[in-house]
Structures are given as C-alpha cells and as structure tokens.
Scaffold this motif. Sequence first.
Motif, PDB file in Angstrom:
ATOM      1  N   PHE A 152      25.989 -10.646   3.346  1.00 32.86           N
ATOM      2  CA  PHE A 152      25.465 -11.533   3.272  1.00 32.86           C
ATOM      3  C   PHE A 152      24.724 -11.940   2.048  1.00 32.86           C
ATOM      4  O   PHE A 152      25.166 -13.519   1.288  1.00 32.86           O
ATOM      5  CB  PHE A 152      24.379 -12.038   4.404  1.00 32.86           C
ATOM      6  CG  PHE A 152      22.878 -13.953   4.277  1.00 32.86           C
ATOM      7  CD1 PHE A 152      23.575 -14.889   4.516  1.00 32.86           C
ATOM      8  CD2 PHE A 152      22.482 -13.594   2.962  1.00 32.86           C
ATOM      9  CE1 PHE A 152      23.093 -15.974   3.729  1.00 32.86           C
ATOM     10  CE2 PHE A 152      21.494 -14.739   2.519  1.00 32.86           C
ATOM     11  CZ  PHE A 152      22.394 -16.071   3.228  1.00 32.86           C
ATOM     12  N   GLU A 162      27.910 -13.356   0.335  1.00 33.76           N
ATOM     13  CA  GLU A 162      28.673 -14.826   0.543  1.00 33.76           C
ATOM     14  C   GLU A 162      28.058 -15.721  -0.061  1.00 33.76           C
ATOM     15  O   GLU A 162      28.095 -16.495  -0.379  1.00 33.76           O
ATOM     16  CB  GLU A 162      28.637 -14.680   2.161  1.00 33.76           C
ATOM     17  CG  GLU A 162      28.675 -16.476   2.551  1.00 33.76           C
ATOM     18  CD  GLU A 162      27.708 -15.929   4.451  1.00 33.76           C
ATOM     19  OE1 GLU A 162      28.267 -17.206   4.402  1.00 33.76           O
ATOM     20  OE2 GLU A 162      27.916 -15.079   4.980  1.00 33.76           O
ATOM     21  N   ALA A 184      21.751 -20.130   2.303  1.00 34.54           N
ATOM     22  CA  ALA A 184      23.876 -20.516   2.078  1.00 34.54           C
ATOM     23  C   ALA A 184      23.993 -21.952   2.615  1.00 34.54           C
ATOM     24  O   ALA A 184      23.583 -22.496   2.349  1.00 34.54           O
ATOM     25  CB  ALA A 184      24.306 -19.212   2.778  1.00 34.54           C
TER      26      ALA A 184
END
Length: 163
Positions: free
Chosen positions: A16, A19, A86
């Motif tokens: 994560f 990302e 994100a």
Amino acid sequence: MSEIRLRDWLPQDAPFVLEAFAAQDMSAQAAGPITTTQDALRWIDQWSGLENGHAFAIVAGDRVCGNVAVTGIDRHDNGWVSYWTAPRVRGKGVASAGLRLLTEWAFAERGLFRLELGHRVNNPASCRVATSAGFLVEGLERAKLRYDGVRYDVELHARLATD
C-alpha cells in the motif's frame, strides 16, 4: 465506504505504501524516494518508531487507505497533526474520519490539549478535512514551504480539547 478505524502500521502494509507514494502529489511529500519494498518498509519503520508521537494507518474494511499522525508532542501537551490518503479514496470522507479518530485518541489517550496542523493554501481538500474535524483557522504563514522551486503559503488550524 466501510467503517473507518485506525491501527498501527504493519510490515505487510508495504505494498500500500508503494502504491500511495507512486502518485505524483505524494512522491513530493516523502523525505526520499519510496520506490522499492525496502523503501516502504523503512517508511513504515520510521513512522512506527516515533519517540514523540504516534502514527496510524487509516483502514476501511480490511484495506489501508492512508496515514494520520500526531508528532512533535511538547511539554505543553501540544502536538502537530498530519494526514494523507491514497488517491483512490479521496473525496469519500476517509481523511476526515481518520483525523476525527486521531483527535479523539490524542485528547483521551495521550492527554493532549492542543492539536495543530498546516496545509498549503492551494490545497482546499486538506482544508475541508481540517475544518470537518473541528480544526479552526488560526492564521497564515507566508511562503513557508518550497516544492520544485515554488514557495507556498500555509494556513494554520488548531483544535483544543475544550472545543
């Protein structure tokens, strides 16, 4: 969106982190490049081992969505707050929910009295997160931050345990 909760960062969160920091706006926020699993693990280790604060992963369901932290805790029971999410979850209330949970934790568990944060004035989304979590505007720091040779003003917000 699933129920939002906070938990400590774990080594298995490295994919994560990779990302999240692949996004152009996030890569500029890191102290150095985060392009490998080792970089991501180092980032997790740094945020997990804070001596003067605490960082949490913001989780929705079983997916990590972002980070929220209080650092720089001083002898006056003040702390500095930061947060990010994100790109895939932005605009869905995740950062605001995470910031509210962090604020509750900081006042109840850490016994802090004042939380402060700042955001670039060209980031209205960050301002909405702060105000939706009860942080009041307190002022402007002119030309405080520099990214890629451009100076940015920073708007300051704070929230007190008594608010």
